[in-house]
Design a protein around this motif. Sequence first.
Motif, PDB file in Angstrom:
ATOM      1  N   UNK A 147      36.643  42.619  70.500  1.00 17.91           N
ATOM      2  CA  UNK A 147      37.382  42.421  69.252  1.00 17.91           C
ATOM      3  C   UNK A 147      37.598  40.943  68.950  1.00 17.91           C
ATOM      4  N   UNK A 148      36.652  40.119  69.388  1.00 17.34           N
ATOM      5  CA  UNK A 148      36.821  38.675  69.210  1.00 17.34           C
ATOM      6  C   UNK A 148      36.945  38.290  67.740  1.00 17.34           C
ATOM      7  N   UNK A 188      35.090  43.990  63.438  1.00 15.70           N
ATOM      8  CA  UNK A 188      35.969  43.851  62.276  1.00 15.70           C
ATOM      9  C   UNK A 188      35.157  43.519  61.028  1.00 15.70           C
ATOM     10  N   UNK A 189      34.156  42.659  61.163  1.00 14.05           N
ATOM     11  CA  UNK A 189      33.278  42.367  60.036  1.00 14.05           C
ATOM     12  C   UNK A 189      32.543  43.628  59.607  1.00 14.05           C
ATOM     13  N   UNK A 190      32.104  44.432  60.572  1.00 21.65           N
ATOM     14  CA  UNK A 190      31.439  45.684  60.233  1.00 21.65           C
ATOM     15  C   UNK A 190      32.388  46.620  59.493  1.00 21.65           C
ATOM     16  N   UNK A 218      30.767  35.437  74.213  1.00 14.12           N
ATOM     17  CA  UNK A 218      31.077  35.912  72.860  1.00 14.12           C
ATOM     18  C   UNK A 218      31.079  37.443  72.844  1.00 14.12           C
ATOM     19  N   UNK A 219      30.060  38.043  73.460  1.00  9.13           N
ATOM     20  CA  UNK A 219      29.930  39.495  73.458  1.00  9.13           C
ATOM     21  C   UNK A 219      30.893  40.171  74.412  1.00  9.13           C
ATOM     22  N   UNK A 220      31.408  39.431  75.370  1.00  9.25           N
ATOM     23  CA  UNK A 220      32.291  40.009  76.377  1.00  9.25           C
ATOM     24  C   UNK A 220      33.585  40.536  75.764  1.00  9.25           C
ATOM     25  N   UNK A 236      45.301  44.827  55.848  1.00  7.45           N
ATOM     26  CA  UNK A 236      44.814  46.165  56.174  1.00  7.45           C
ATOM     27  C   UNK A 236      43.345  46.146  56.580  1.00  7.45           C
ATOM     28  N   UNK A 237      42.571  45.270  55.971  1.00 10.48           N
ATOM     29  CA  UNK A 237      41.146  45.165  56.324  1.00 10.48           C
ATOM     30  C   UNK A 237      40.940  44.565  57.712  1.00 10.48           C
ATOM     31  N   UNK A 238      41.868  43.747  58.167  1.00  5.90           N
ATOM     32  CA  UNK A 238      41.669  42.956  59.376  1.00  5.90           C
ATOM     33  C   UNK A 238      41.151  41.569  59.074  1.00  5.90           C
TER      34      UNK A 238
END
Length: 364
Positions: free
Chosen positions: A51-52, A254-256, A46-48, A97-99
């Motif tokens: 931009x997942x 992206x959530x951040x 998951x962390x690898x 625009x937000x992603x």
Amino acid sequence: MTVPRAEREEKPITIRDKKKKRDIAFVRRGTGDYEATESDLALMRYDNARNADRGPLDRFGLDALCPETIRRYRQVFAGNKPGSPWNSDSDIDFLYHLGAVAKGRGGELVPTMAGLLAFGYEYEITSWMPSYLLDYREETGDIRRWEDRVVSQSGDWSGNVVDFYLMIIERLKRRFKMPFSTDGAGMRHGGRNPITEAVNEAVANALVHAYYGNDAYVRVLVGEDCLRVSNSGNMLVDRDVAIAGGVSDTRNPTLMRIMSFIGATDRAGSGIEMIWSVWGDFFNAPPTISESHGPSETLLILPVEPHQDAASDSSGDEQHIRYSENDVLKCFESTGTELDVGDVMAMLSGISKRTAQKRLKALF
């Protein structure tokens, strides 16, 4: 010999085990390295991919997103960024625009993972990640299990990350009685009070750094003596590096990004450093941050016993002094009669009603 922590893109690092006749990977736990479990490997994968959470989820349509959450978010966004050209966008263009949405395999717009978490309905999110849970509780000494609770699976609100954040931040403002800098629309970062800014940072960090995979949860517990914030997944940087500040490595970028537009976080890598600094200035005990495994979890504990010179609130109300069970017991010994909460509050100047209830409950 010192073995440095591997970068997230390098994990999992495998070696050939001749006895087991297969490749194995290891994880760092404390001062030792241990063979990785399947849960550990899932988190590494998951962390690898940095931009997942920007990837499109073709199995969902745009109807998986809650229009009311989008409306609330846009209201806060407009208050926080009144000059943004995105304010005149349609909802779909705004989300793009937000992603929060992206083009799927067929070229149509579908939610991204971040968009589903931020704006989706809980029943849609859990169809993708069954263990997903957001849970806020206030347990400050009352006889009930909790005084207030906001949980994503209750079915009476959307259950997504954006609404959870906006709902519990309002409660934390009231609990700490030291308001964030806000306008009529909602939250705005850069508040005037450092304590509530630190609390905001603790909650926002957990939401954007959580592992939304096999285990997917964020829990916020307001207790009589501390605030506990936990999230699935371990830390991406060493604890000491996080406390020193200046290094930002986000599990869900992206959530951040989505949360930063409404002032929940500033993406500067200084959140944990700021929390440690504020707690050193205002409270007797420092914060603690720890990691556990099987499954992986990060837990931040913020003790809330203030320094004597910081015990009064910003409006100049009377000081709230901390009393132990022994202090309450002395009240009984001095009178020789039964006492209720009101009697204890009258005899111990400055004790809060919740503390009086808790101390009486502990004694009897």
